[in-house]
Design a protein around this motif. Structure first.
Motif, PDB file in Angstrom:
ATOM      1  N   LEU B 241       0.825  -1.205   0.000  1.00  0.00           N
ATOM      2  CA  LEU B 241       0.000   0.000   0.000  1.00  0.00           C
ATOM      3  C   LEU B 241       0.864   1.261   0.000  1.00  0.00           C
ATOM      4  O   LEU B 241       0.476   2.285  -0.583  1.00  0.00           O
ATOM      5  CB  LEU B 241      -0.955  -0.014   1.197  1.00  0.00           C
ATOM      6  N   CYS B 242       2.028   1.180   0.613  1.00  0.00           N
ATOM      7  CA  CYS B 242       2.935   2.328   0.593  1.00  0.00           C
ATOM      8  C   CYS B 242       3.333   2.659  -0.848  1.00  0.00           C
ATOM      9  O   CYS B 242       3.402   3.821  -1.245  1.00  0.00           O
ATOM     10  CB  CYS B 242       4.189   2.043   1.430  1.00  0.00           C
ATOM     11  N   LYS B 244       1.507   1.909  -3.496  1.00  0.00           N
ATOM     12  CA  LYS B 244       0.300   2.414  -4.152  1.00  0.00           C
ATOM     13  C   LYS B 244       0.071   3.898  -3.873  1.00  0.00           C
ATOM     14  O   LYS B 244      -0.244   4.669  -4.786  1.00  0.00           O
ATOM     15  CB  LYS B 244      -0.910   1.606  -3.680  1.00  0.00           C
ATOM     16  N   TYR B 245       0.227   4.279  -2.610  1.00  0.00           N
ATOM     17  CA  TYR B 245      -0.080   5.673  -2.236  1.00  0.00           C
ATOM     18  C   TYR B 245       1.159   6.566  -2.268  1.00  0.00           C
ATOM     19  O   TYR B 245       1.063   7.754  -2.006  1.00  0.00           O
ATOM     20  CB  TYR B 245      -0.719   5.721  -0.845  1.00  0.00           C
ATOM     21  N   ASP B 246       2.315   5.942  -2.521  1.00  0.00           N
ATOM     22  CA  ASP B 246       3.582   6.680  -2.522  1.00  0.00           C
ATOM     23  C   ASP B 246       3.804   7.399  -1.191  1.00  0.00           C
ATOM     24  O   ASP B 246       4.023   8.612  -1.144  1.00  0.00           O
ATOM     25  CB  ASP B 246       3.617   7.686  -3.699  1.00  0.00           C
ATOM     26  N   LEU B 252       1.270   5.720   6.455  1.00  0.00           N
ATOM     27  CA  LEU B 252       0.131   4.838   6.197  1.00  0.00           C
ATOM     28  C   LEU B 252      -0.554   4.451   7.513  1.00  0.00           C
ATOM     29  O   LEU B 252      -1.791   4.414   7.602  1.00  0.00           O
ATOM     30  CB  LEU B 252       0.628   3.578   5.475  1.00  0.00           C
ATOM     31  N   ILE B 285      -3.399  11.813   2.897  1.00  0.00           N
ATOM     32  CA  ILE B 285      -3.574  10.527   2.203  1.00  0.00           C
ATOM     33  C   ILE B 285      -5.058  10.211   2.078  1.00  0.00           C
ATOM     34  O   ILE B 285      -5.802  10.288   3.053  1.00  0.00           O
ATOM     35  CB  ILE B 285      -2.856   9.401   2.980  1.00  0.00           C
ATOM     36  N   LYS B 286      -5.480   9.906   0.873  1.00  0.00           N
ATOM     37  CA  LYS B 286      -6.883   9.532   0.650  1.00  0.00           C
ATOM     38  C   LYS B 286      -6.972   8.015   0.614  1.00  0.00           C
ATOM     39  O   LYS B 286      -7.018   7.400  -0.464  1.00  0.00           O
ATOM     40  CB  LYS B 286      -7.391  10.118  -0.677  1.00  0.00           C
ATOM     41  N   LEU B 287      -6.974   7.421   1.788  1.00  0.00           N
ATOM     42  CA  LEU B 287      -7.015   5.968   1.879  1.00  0.00           C
ATOM     43  C   LEU B 287      -8.351   5.465   1.352  1.00  0.00           C
ATOM     44  O   LEU B 287      -9.392   6.093   1.552  1.00  0.00           O
ATOM     45  CB  LEU B 287      -6.833   5.558   3.351  1.00  0.00           C
ATOM     46  N   GLU B 288      -8.311   4.317   0.660  1.00  0.00           N
ATOM     47  CA  GLU B 288      -9.565   3.724   0.188  1.00  0.00           C
ATOM     48  C   GLU B 288     -10.070   2.732   1.237  1.00  0.00           C
ATOM     49  O   GLU B 288      -9.284   2.062   1.910  1.00  0.00           O
ATOM     50  CB  GLU B 288      -9.335   3.005  -1.146  1.00  0.00           C
ATOM     51  N   ASP B 291      -8.660  -0.675   1.338  1.00  0.00           N
ATOM     52  CA  ASP B 291      -7.284  -0.754   1.816  1.00  0.00           C
ATOM     53  C   ASP B 291      -7.233  -0.675   3.339  1.00  0.00           C
ATOM     54  O   ASP B 291      -6.391  -1.292   3.981  1.00  0.00           O
ATOM     55  CB  ASP B 291      -6.433   0.348   1.176  1.00  0.00           C
TER      56      ASP B 291
END
Lengths: 305, 305, 305
Positions: B241-242, B244-246, B252, B285-288, B291
């Motif tokens: 995920l890191c 994915k979200y950079d 995170l 961060i726009k976490l989904e 996720d």
């Protein structure tokens, strides 16, 4: 030294006034007392300021209320000097109750009325100062329980209602249906049994301004003669503190209970006058906060977080 | 990138407005900062939008409030730019407190007043924005606690009251006696510590429209350097995920906390400006949703039921 | 023997009237029924007095509502003879839902509306008698959930709202935000699954005068074919009682559930008419209190305290 009136507690604003120490008659049938001896024991309790007598229908396999009642029959003048607590709801499979096939609960209106009226007859009294549901019954219909207690209250047979060994949600349920305040939750608590401190039971008592009654403050004697690391830790710390306060360990254990912040009552189980006197004197121990935590730490096996 | 005003939260309708990230000064004494360096660190936090400063009387064995207070003494203009939280109720057995024989709690009116007034003196301030009872005290008398907090509030020494590490029944008890709203429950929560999600703590916060403050969002660093299957699972999912979200894993982990639905605040513990900046950026961060559940599943070791 | 109207229950004063036994369609897709056969099965249920049909969006990997809807399409007259329950909030990672990457929850307004409207379409009906949040979502925003349910209620798409598998604090939170009464908590309960009896779930139902719906009353069949000491103990006691009451063990298990004091509903999972009939007949078993405790004791492995 006898106890003063300051050792009396109102269980609730609208509740009864009890003595901080209650005499428990769970083992009365094992004490082998004549009625005269029992009267002497009761008078001794009253002199010590211990006016609250804790019973249950089932104690002594349904015999103990009757034994106590013999004393009241001979000395009806004692009745007004004491407060009588009894309990109902448990059904024991004993010889005198052949209809009970196994240990179970019955909290129907019919059973509660029958049990209370039988307790009155056995105890030779017209009223109970307090009646408790002895154990939470998974089958309890709180409205039905509330209705029968209201009726028994109107009939003057019970003065107050409480519960025993109830979780917070069971207490809340029953209270929500009952127009009288539940004036106590009688629960196990001792240096070896801390659950009620942490599981919300005592929080609920404090929130509702009621005094819990603590049973088994010596963990059924285990504090004195039990084995295991935990008990040894507690006794080791206890011994030091007994020297500091010049008291005995049973007195220290009671003082630990009394230090709890919500005005708990504590129930003794002894039939010996000397132990009753020691217990009564324990009310005068001025325990220090840190010593209370020393004992808690010994029980927990680690400092508080 | 600095944080905008939208990263501010009212802890309660009648509560204070705090920054979503709080700077925690638990380890301040270990940071080896000069007063000038600390002022620089504080100014940096403020620039990042981190205006809430989390203290406790006992942090750094009672030293940290004083260290922080030196900074406020030199720069009194900073006081109005921040909100100060402190805590009381724990007594540590350290050199400077020889009267403490063991770790214990004290929630008496006398101790609370003394602790709060000492915090004010140490911190060089006239008021605390928020005072918390640090740990639930088995000996707490909720009415006594409520009374002293009301007085300190009237005296202007504290603006708001809250609790820390309280169970739901302890919270309910204290609130029932207090005429001010408890504006937060500061509790442990991280990917490795899910209890408050499941035990009713956060449900109670949401019901009462208050924001919990989460401590140890990295589980005391275990999320980064701990071992064991559970931590490895979390890090493995986290790594993907890191990418994915950079972002980095600490970011995170914070984003996972912020995604919780009841507007939680999160407390950092670092004295490093770079880490503070990274944390501040994590707010963007726009976490989904899925996720978030991926990380929960990794922590639980199985899918949700 | 068909069931009489007395086997109907109002879930709440302002709630719907359901049949005490509900037909559960969890496994409908495994029953391999033609639409004609399903219509026949449904009509048989209705004749037995089983009018409540328990669905969920996800049953049969999102297929079962559609299968059931085919029956209603051919026989729209049946709709008014039944009450339909459905659920939402779980997202399954199945072929037909490629957007679901893992099992997770979604209790946003958007998802709830979409799920409910899809259930209506699949089921060929204009309204659900009852919609439940299927599982407590750690991310649930109770106010958002309440708002969307109020809207769906105003639009006539749902008649009543409830929950499933909620703890007491989750229930209390959601109820605190919702202007409609939560009319049920659908939870697991059987002789092998006693938690709801002891953890406050049923206490809360009784306090709020609502009927829980019990799922898995046979513990997913384990009561019949499971192994292990506990199950053997239960079956041994059960066998004796089956002889006494002249019933079969599945009927006895249901009678045990129905004996609970808060008017529970129980959900079947069978597609076999013979088993439905047996279940319906179980409603007539007059279980004795002590036999209920015999089964409880067998499940607990010890007498009640």
């Amino acid at each position: 030294m006898t106890q003063s009136a300051s050792n009396r507690i109102k269980l609730h604003n609208n509740g009864p006034e009890f003595s901080k120490l209650a005499a428990g008659f769970w083992r009365l049938n094992e004490w082998d007392m004549s009625t005269a001896e029992l009267i002497d024991f009761i008078e001794n309790c009253l002199e010590m300021g211990i006016t609250t007598m804790d019973h249950a229908d089932i104690y002594g396999d349904y015999q103990n209320e009757g034994i106590f009642g013999e004393a009241l029959k001979k000395r009806p003048d004692l009745r007004e000097k004491m407060e009588i607590v009894s309990k109902c709801g448990i059904c024991l499979p004993v010889e005198s109750r052949p209809e009970h096939k196994l240990q179970h609960y019955n909290t129907t209106a019919e059973h509660i009325r029958k049990s209370v009226e039988n307790s009155l007859k056995e105890l030779n009294t017209d009223y109970l100062d307090l009646i408790l549901i002895h154990r939470p019954d998974p089958l309890m219909d709180a409205s039905e329980m509330a209705d029968i207690f209201m009726k028994l209250h109107e009939e003057g047979k019970i003065k107050h209602v409480g519960v025993s060994n109830f979780t917070t949600s069971q207490f809340q349920l029953f209270q929500s249906k009952l127009d009288l305040p539940l004036v106590t939750n009688q629960v196990e608590c001792s240096l070896l049994h801390l659950h009620a401190i942490y599981d919300g039971t005592f929080d609920q008592c404090q929130e509702n301004n009621i005094s819990p009654m603590l049973w088994s403050p010596f963990a059924g004697g285990q504090l004195f003669n039990g084995s295991g690391k935990r008990i040894k830790r507690i006794r080791k710390v206890g011994k030091k503190l007994c020297r500091k306060y010049d008291v005995e360990f049973d007195q220290l254990s009671l003082a630990w209970c009394f230090y709890l912040p919500f005005n708990p009552l504590t129930i003794l189980g002894t039939g010996k006058k000397a132990r009753v006197k020691k217990a009564a004197n324990a009310l005068n121990i001025k325990l220090e906060r840190q010593d209370w935590f020393r004992l808690l730490e010994a029980s927990r096996g680690e400092p508080v977080p």
